[in-house]
Design an enzyme around this catalytic site. Structure first.
Site, mmCIF file in Angstrom:
data_model
loop_
_atom_site.group_PDB
_atom_site.id
_atom_site.type_symbol
_atom_site.label_atom_id
_atom_site.label_comp_id
_atom_site.label_asym_id
_atom_site.label_seq_id
_atom_site.Cartn_x
_atom_site.Cartn_y
_atom_site.Cartn_z
ATOM 1 N N GLN A 145 -9.873 5.768 6.244
ATOM 2 C CA GLN A 145 -8.728 6.462 5.672
ATOM 3 C C GLN A 145 -7.480 5.613 5.788
ATOM 4 O O GLN A 145 -7.299 4.871 6.738
ATOM 5 C CB GLN A 145 -8.517 7.839 6.298
ATOM 6 N N GLY A 146 -6.661 5.715 4.749
ATOM 7 C CA GLY A 146 -5.394 5.012 4.701
ATOM 8 C C GLY A 146 -4.341 5.927 4.124
ATOM 9 O O GLY A 146 -4.645 7.014 3.626
ATOM 10 N N TYR A 147 -3.097 5.476 4.183
ATOM 11 C CA TYR A 147 -1.975 6.313 3.776
ATOM 12 C C TYR A 147 -1.165 5.664 2.678
ATOM 13 O O TYR A 147 -0.754 4.508 2.796
ATOM 14 C CB TYR A 147 -1.089 6.626 4.987
ATOM 15 N N ILE A 148 -0.945 6.427 1.615
ATOM 16 C CA ILE A 148 -0.083 5.993 0.523
ATOM 17 C C ILE A 148 1.369 6.256 0.906
ATOM 18 O O ILE A 148 2.261 5.493 0.579
ATOM 19 C CB ILE A 148 -0.459 6.724 -0.782
#
Length: 156
Positions: free
Chosen positions: A28-31
């Site tokens: 998971q990553g964050y925009i």
């Protein structure tokens, strides 16, 4: 729109593994990691999600989550997160009528293990804590996944 009502704890031993009914590999990553609204991309096994979360008010925040094509999720992780994302294994652990999610982090965050439990309401008391539960870190921003991905270091 849903409401997320959760408490978060550090994990002190591996006894959760024997109790787990399911295990998922996640990236998971964050925009966006704005304090008022985070936008997350998550791949969990063969599914992918785009999730928007509001600022916490106590242990409650609003949450919008949508399944997206896995190819889109890979592209979002590659192009909009500066290629910074978390890899972890999530164990789903039923215990005393509640479902615990235990995240075992990998790579730069190896050694960090955090458990979360979603509650039906703000005033729900957790009747019995599982033996693997350690210190509560609910509300400590150092343990927010959005902060962990930013620093890529285990809080001290």
């Amino acid at each position: 729109m849903g409401k997320e009502i959760e408490r978060k704890f550090l994990v002190k031993n591996t006894s959760f593994r024997a109790l787990a009914c399911k295990c998922l590999e996640m990236a998971q990553g964050y925009i966006s990691t704005n304090v008022d609204s985070t936008v997350r991309v998550r791949i969990a096994d063969e599914h992918a999600y785009l999730t928007i979360k509001s600022r916490n008010v106590g242990i409650v925040r609003s949450e919008w989550e949508y399944e997206i094509p896995i190819s889109d999720a890979f592209e979002l992780l590659r192009s909009l997160t500066n290629r910074k994302f978390i890899n972890k294994t999530r164990y789903i652990v039923p215990f005393d009528g509640l479902l615990w999610e235990v995240d075992v982090f990998h790579e730069a965050l190896e050694g960090l293990v955090v458990a979360e439990v979603e509650l039906p309401s703000e005033d729900t008391e957790i009747p019995v804590l599982p033996e693997f539960i350690g210190t509560e870190v609910t509300g400590d921003p150092r343990y927010y996944n959005s902060e962990l991905v930013r620093t890529m270091t285990i809080p001290e």
